[in-house]
Write a protein that holds these residues in place. Structure first.
Motif, short mmCIF file in Angstrom:
data_model
loop_
_atom_site.label_atom_id
_atom_site.label_comp_id
_atom_site.label_asym_id
_atom_site.label_seq_id
_atom_site.Cartn_x
_atom_site.Cartn_y
_atom_site.Cartn_z
N VAL A 1 -1.88 -10.98 3.19
CA VAL A 1 -1.04 -11.15 2.00
C VAL A 1 -1.82 -10.75 0.75
N VAL A 2 -3.03 -11.25 0.62
CA VAL A 2 -3.85 -10.95 -0.57
C VAL A 2 -4.15 -9.46 -0.66
N ALA A 3 -4.38 -8.82 0.49
CA ALA A 3 -4.68 -7.38 0.49
C ALA A 3 -3.52 -6.56 -0.09
N SER A 4 -2.30 -7.08 -0.01
CA SER A 4 -1.16 -6.34 -0.58
C SER A 4 -1.30 -6.20 -2.10
N PHE A 5 -2.08 -7.05 -2.73
CA PHE A 5 -2.29 -6.98 -4.18
C PHE A 5 -3.34 -5.94 -4.57
N GLU A 6 -3.96 -5.30 -3.59
CA GLU A 6 -4.89 -4.19 -3.88
C GLU A 6 -4.14 -2.94 -4.33
N ALA A 7 -2.93 -2.77 -3.85
CA ALA A 7 -2.18 -1.53 -4.04
C ALA A 7 -1.76 -1.34 -5.50
N ASP A 8 -2.12 -0.21 -6.05
CA ASP A 8 -1.68 0.14 -7.40
C ASP A 8 -0.17 0.33 -7.44
N SER A 9 0.42 0.60 -6.28
CA SER A 9 1.86 0.85 -6.21
C SER A 9 2.69 -0.44 -6.20
N LEU A 10 2.04 -1.60 -6.11
CA LEU A 10 2.77 -2.86 -6.14
C LEU A 10 3.46 -2.99 -7.50
N GLN A 11 4.74 -3.25 -7.48
CA GLN A 11 5.54 -3.34 -8.71
C GLN A 11 5.61 -4.79 -9.18
N TYR A 12 5.41 -5.00 -10.49
CA TYR A 12 5.44 -6.33 -11.08
C TYR A 12 6.68 -6.48 -11.95
N PRO A 13 7.15 -7.72 -12.07
CA PRO A 13 6.63 -8.95 -11.52
C PRO A 13 6.81 -9.04 -10.00
N VAL A 14 5.91 -9.82 -9.39
CA VAL A 14 5.94 -10.08 -7.95
C VAL A 14 6.42 -11.52 -7.76
N LEU A 15 7.42 -11.68 -6.91
CA LEU A 15 7.88 -13.01 -6.51
C LEU A 15 7.34 -13.29 -5.12
N ILE A 16 6.60 -14.37 -4.99
CA ILE A 16 6.12 -14.85 -3.69
C ILE A 16 7.00 -16.05 -3.34
N HIS A 17 7.59 -16.04 -2.14
CA HIS A 17 8.44 -17.17 -1.78
C HIS A 17 8.36 -17.48 -0.29
N CYS A 18 8.63 -18.76 0.00
CA CYS A 18 8.80 -19.22 1.37
C CYS A 18 10.06 -20.09 1.35
N THR A 19 10.21 -21.01 2.24
CA THR A 19 11.42 -21.82 2.28
C THR A 19 11.52 -22.76 1.08
#
Length: 185
Positions: A96-114
């Protein structure tokens, strides 16, 4: 208190805004990192901070097909996520944390579970730890969640992670930090 999952997104908040209130200084820009519970009953992305990326930590898929980047990091419901010294939890959390390495990640980011407190709480705590946020502030941010949350659970999780450079040794933490703290454009 039982959470009402049909009333939008439970435990939704902008982590940067609340962290600023808790710590008394800007650590993470508002509008960068959002957190909450399942989004099945959300009618519009505007209701949840207009995320450009949604990271789903639940086992099942989201019910919506919104035109945003989606990432899915399921893990077993039987796995104790607060036991971050467990190898399975560590591998999941590193992914999960490694996904934040990508410059292509678009913000804002919503992280959610149940419920937006356990899995989401662990991931947000990991990201805040990487940013150098104090344990006290991380725990305080986590305890804002409704539902069963306990200070000792988050303290255990942070202790299991230890030093971010060691725990996330295959993740470019400097890149994660740059991507998280760079202002929203």
């Amino acid at each position: 208190m039982a959470l009402d999952y049909s009333a939008g997104c439970v435990n939704f908040r902008d982590v940067g805004e609340f962290l600023q209130l808790i710590a008394g200084k800007s650590i993470l820009p508002p509008g960068k990192l959002l957190r909450g519970g399942k989004i099945d009953y959300v009618d519009s992305l505007d209701d949840i901070g207009s995320p450009e990326t949604i990271i789903n930590l639940r086992n099942g898929p989201d019910q919506h097909n919104w035109p945003v980047k989606t990432l899915h990091f399921p893990t077993s419901n039987t796995l104790e996520k607060y036991n971050t010294s467990d190898g399975q939890v560590r591998r999941w959390l590193n992914a999960v944390v490694a996904s934040f390495e990508a410059d292509s990640l678009q913000y804002p980011v919503l992280i959610h579970c149940t419920s937006g407190k356990d899995r989401t709480g662990i991931v947000v705590a990991a990201l805040l730890s990487i940013l150098g946020v104090s344990e006290q502030s991380i725990v305080a941010e986590y305890l804002l969640s409704d539902g069963e949350v306990k200070e000792e659970w988050m303290v255990q999780a942070l202790k299991g992670m230890g030093e971010p450079e060691t725990y996330f040794n295959r993740v470019d933490l400097n890149q994660v930090r740059r991507n998280l703290v760079h202002p929203v454009e």
